[in-house]
Design a protein around this motif. Sequence first.
Motif, PDB file in Angstrom:
ATOM      1  N   THR A  71       0.867  -1.177   0.000  1.00  0.00           N
ATOM      2  CA  THR A  71       0.000   0.000   0.000  1.00  0.00           C
ATOM      3  C   THR A  71       0.899   1.220   0.000  1.00  0.00           C
ATOM      4  OG1 THR A  71      -1.591  -1.182   1.343  1.00  0.00           O
ATOM      5  CG2 THR A  71      -1.858   1.200   1.233  1.00  0.00           C
ATOM      6  N   ARG A  72       1.655   1.381   1.109  1.00  0.00           N
ATOM      7  CA  ARG A  72       2.475   2.568   1.297  1.00  0.00           C
ATOM      8  C   ARG A  72       3.624   2.677   0.299  1.00  0.00           C
ATOM      9  NH1 ARG A  72       0.074   1.517   5.626  1.00  0.00           N
ATOM     10  NH2 ARG A  72       0.747  -0.557   5.064  1.00  0.00           N
ATOM     11  N   THR A  73       4.430   1.624   0.191  1.00  0.00           N
ATOM     12  CA  THR A  73       5.679   1.763  -0.562  1.00  0.00           C
ATOM     13  C   THR A  73       5.405   2.092  -2.026  1.00  0.00           C
ATOM     14  OG1 THR A  73       6.687   0.214   0.963  1.00  0.00           O
ATOM     15  CG2 THR A  73       7.898   0.670  -1.046  1.00  0.00           C
ATOM     16  N   ARG A  74       4.458   1.366  -2.619  1.00  0.00           N
ATOM     17  CA  ARG A  74       4.198   1.611  -4.042  1.00  0.00           C
ATOM     18  C   ARG A  74       3.616   3.002  -4.279  1.00  0.00           C
ATOM     19  NH1 ARG A  74       0.759  -2.096  -8.318  1.00  0.00           N
ATOM     20  NH2 ARG A  74      -0.142  -0.313  -9.362  1.00  0.00           N
ATOM     21  N   ILE A 101      18.372   0.351 -10.225  1.00  0.00           N
ATOM     22  CA  ILE A 101      17.358  -0.543  -9.651  1.00  0.00           C
ATOM     23  C   ILE A 101      17.157  -0.091  -8.203  1.00  0.00           C
ATOM     24  CG2 ILE A 101      16.949  -2.889  -8.768  1.00  0.00           C
ATOM     25  CD1 ILE A 101      16.895  -3.390 -11.556  1.00  0.00           C
ATOM     26  N   LEU A 102      15.914   0.057  -7.801  1.00  0.00           N
ATOM     27  CA  LEU A 102      15.621   0.385  -6.403  1.00  0.00           C
ATOM     28  C   LEU A 102      14.865  -0.779  -5.789  1.00  0.00           C
ATOM     29  CD1 LEU A 102      15.439   3.298  -8.096  1.00  0.00           C
ATOM     30  CD2 LEU A 102      14.944   4.104  -5.815  1.00  0.00           C
ATOM     31  N   ASN A 103      15.395  -1.308  -4.716  1.00  0.00           N
ATOM     32  CA  ASN A 103      14.770  -2.431  -4.033  1.00  0.00           C
ATOM     33  C   ASN A 103      13.653  -1.909  -3.117  1.00  0.00           C
ATOM     34  OD1 ASN A 103      14.132  -4.720  -2.628  1.00  0.00           O
ATOM     35  ND2 ASN A 103      16.112  -4.939  -1.596  1.00  0.00           N
ATOM     36  N   ALA A 104      12.419  -2.294  -3.429  1.00  0.00           N
ATOM     37  CA  ALA A 104      11.285  -1.863  -2.596  1.00  0.00           C
ATOM     38  C   ALA A 104      10.889  -2.975  -1.633  1.00  0.00           C
ATOM     39  CB  ALA A 104      10.116  -1.488  -3.502  1.00  0.00           C
ATOM     40  N   GLY A 105      11.811  -3.907  -1.376  1.00  0.00           N
ATOM     41  CA  GLY A 105      11.559  -5.015  -0.453  1.00  0.00           C
ATOM     42  C   GLY A 105      11.765  -6.340  -1.145  1.00  0.00           C
ATOM     43  N   ASP A 106      12.722  -7.151  -0.661  1.00  0.00           N
ATOM     44  CA  ASP A 106      12.915  -8.505  -1.219  1.00  0.00           C
ATOM     45  C   ASP A 106      12.825  -9.519  -0.089  1.00  0.00           C
ATOM     46  OD1 ASP A 106      15.425  -7.475  -0.276  1.00  0.00           O
ATOM     47  OD2 ASP A 106      16.547  -8.887  -1.507  1.00  0.00           O
ATOM     48  N   GLY A 107      11.674 -10.199  -0.039  1.00  0.00           N
ATOM     49  CA  GLY A 107      11.436 -11.201   1.001  1.00  0.00           C
ATOM     50  C   GLY A 107      11.739 -10.628   2.364  1.00  0.00           C
ATOM     51  N   THR A 126      14.572   1.669   1.574  1.00  0.00           N
ATOM     52  CA  THR A 126      13.922   2.988   1.652  1.00  0.00           C
ATOM     53  C   THR A 126      13.136   3.128   2.955  1.00  0.00           C
ATOM     54  OG1 THR A 126      12.012   2.265   0.314  1.00  0.00           O
ATOM     55  CG2 THR A 126      13.832   3.334  -0.855  1.00  0.00           C
ATOM     56  N   GLN A 127      12.620   1.998   3.483  1.00  0.00           N
ATOM     57  CA  GLN A 127      11.921   2.062   4.778  1.00  0.00           C
ATOM     58  C   GLN A 127      12.915   2.436   5.877  1.00  0.00           C
ATOM     59  OE1 GLN A 127       8.474   1.480   5.524  1.00  0.00           O
ATOM     60  NE2 GLN A 127       9.122   2.338   7.485  1.00  0.00           N
ATOM     61  N   ALA A 128      14.091   1.788   5.871  1.00  0.00           N
ATOM     62  CA  ALA A 128      15.079   2.096   6.918  1.00  0.00           C
ATOM     63  C   ALA A 128      15.534   3.558   6.812  1.00  0.00           C
ATOM     64  CB  ALA A 128      16.272   1.149   6.803  1.00  0.00           C
ATOM     65  N   LEU A 129      15.696   4.052   5.578  1.00  0.00           N
ATOM     66  CA  LEU A 129      16.132   5.445   5.421  1.00  0.00           C
ATOM     67  C   LEU A 129      15.056   6.418   5.910  1.00  0.00           C
ATOM     68  CD1 LEU A 129      17.962   4.999   2.015  1.00  0.00           C
ATOM     69  CD2 LEU A 129      19.028   5.856   4.112  1.00  0.00           C
ATOM     70  N   ASN A 178      11.639 -12.545  10.494  1.00  0.00           N
ATOM     71  CA  ASN A 178      11.026 -12.496   9.154  1.00  0.00           C
ATOM     72  C   ASN A 178      10.866 -11.090   8.607  1.00  0.00           C
ATOM     73  OD1 ASN A 178      10.233 -15.290   8.337  1.00  0.00           O
ATOM     74  ND2 ASN A 178       9.418 -15.220  10.410  1.00  0.00           N
ATOM     75  N   SER A 179      11.470 -10.109   9.283  1.00  0.00           N
ATOM     76  CA  SER A 179      11.212  -8.726   8.885  1.00  0.00           C
ATOM     77  C   SER A 179      12.389  -8.089   8.152  1.00  0.00           C
ATOM     78  CB  SER A 179      10.890  -7.885  10.126  1.00  0.00           C
ATOM     79  OG  SER A 179      10.888  -6.525   9.793  1.00  0.00           O
ATOM     80  N   ARG A 180      12.125  -7.676   6.920  1.00  0.00           N
ATOM     81  CA  ARG A 180      13.149  -6.959   6.143  1.00  0.00           C
ATOM     82  C   ARG A 180      13.321  -5.535   6.693  1.00  0.00           C
ATOM     83  NH1 ARG A 180       9.341  -7.871   1.126  1.00  0.00           N
ATOM     84  NH2 ARG A 180       7.643  -6.446   1.546  1.00  0.00           N
ATOM     85  N   VAL A 181      12.279  -5.025   7.359  1.00  0.00           N
ATOM     86  CA  VAL A 181      12.393  -3.698   7.967  1.00  0.00           C
ATOM     87  C   VAL A 181      13.406  -3.777   9.109  1.00  0.00           C
ATOM     88  CG1 VAL A 181      11.154  -1.864   9.171  1.00  0.00           C
ATOM     89  CG2 VAL A 181      10.020  -3.128   7.335  1.00  0.00           C
TER      90      VAL A 181
END
Length: 296
Positions: free
Chosen positions: A48-51, A117-123, A129-132, A159-162
């Motif tokens: 929802t948010r990231t995209r 390439i911008l990683n918007a989350g991989d598994g 971008t969330q951490a930044l 299990n959290s990429r954040v």
Amino acid sequence: MQHLITPNDFTNKEIKVLFEDARLFQDLQSNNLLNGKLIVTLFFENSTRTRSSFEIAAKRLGAAVVNLEVQTSSTKKGETVEDTVANLNAMKPDAIIIRHSECGLPASLIEYVDCPILNAGDGKNAHPTQALLDLFTITEYFNGKIKGKNIAIVGDISNSRVASSNLELLPRFGLNPILVSPTRYQVKSKFKTTTNLQKIIDDLDIIMSLRVQHERHDSNTLVQDLEKEKQEYAKKYCITKKLLKDKDILVLHPGPVNRNIDISNEVLLDKRSKVLEQVANGVAVRMAILKKLILQ
Ligand code: ASP
């Protein structure tokens, strides 16, 4: 060519400059810095948010955005993601933003493209971008004085990429993470780890609450057992007023929030909760990132 796959792709100096730009973009007004540029988004996992944040950031900078509908794309006809990306690259976009459930996939696509390439989350691997935007929100809240602050990262750490991207980034700026979770969500870590949030509450400056990533767990759990598990989890880890009392603690969450499991309704309304500021800052930070990577 610079890409953004993990927070370590940017030096501390680059991040400081990035945040100066983000501060200028904080009013979220439009400009024409990226007029004539074209950005493709490819989201193979829900968002929802990231995209929307990336799309709004791109449009605020004057860029055009093409959202590839992966549900109806050729990957559904058996094309590999690598081939899809190589084909999109042949149409000369200025950046490709990708989210995928496979760890490491965005990094492996670099060799197929001529644009960032911008990683918007991989598994469960990374969400740079969330951490930044989290670091930016913390920096703004404490007027830059963040060295030595204690931050509890509470939830499904394993299990959290954040969590993983924040654990990579925050200590570089002098923050001390403490990992708080039930034993089953713990990871081997050099950081202090505990199952008891109540016990460390007095030491904290910041709490980052995370959603339990049930979609990454064993899918055989029965619905009623899952509900029971959520309630048990909430008893120990939900951020409530009773836990916070009148302590001056910044409360963050990357969203989506599971109300009254991750954070109580009451705390979400409390001025210590900056969840919506994170969302607004997310657009400003992503504007700064797109500007940096596309105009490099
Ligand atoms: N929105 C975050 C992510 O994409 C956190 C979550 O899904 O719980 O990783």
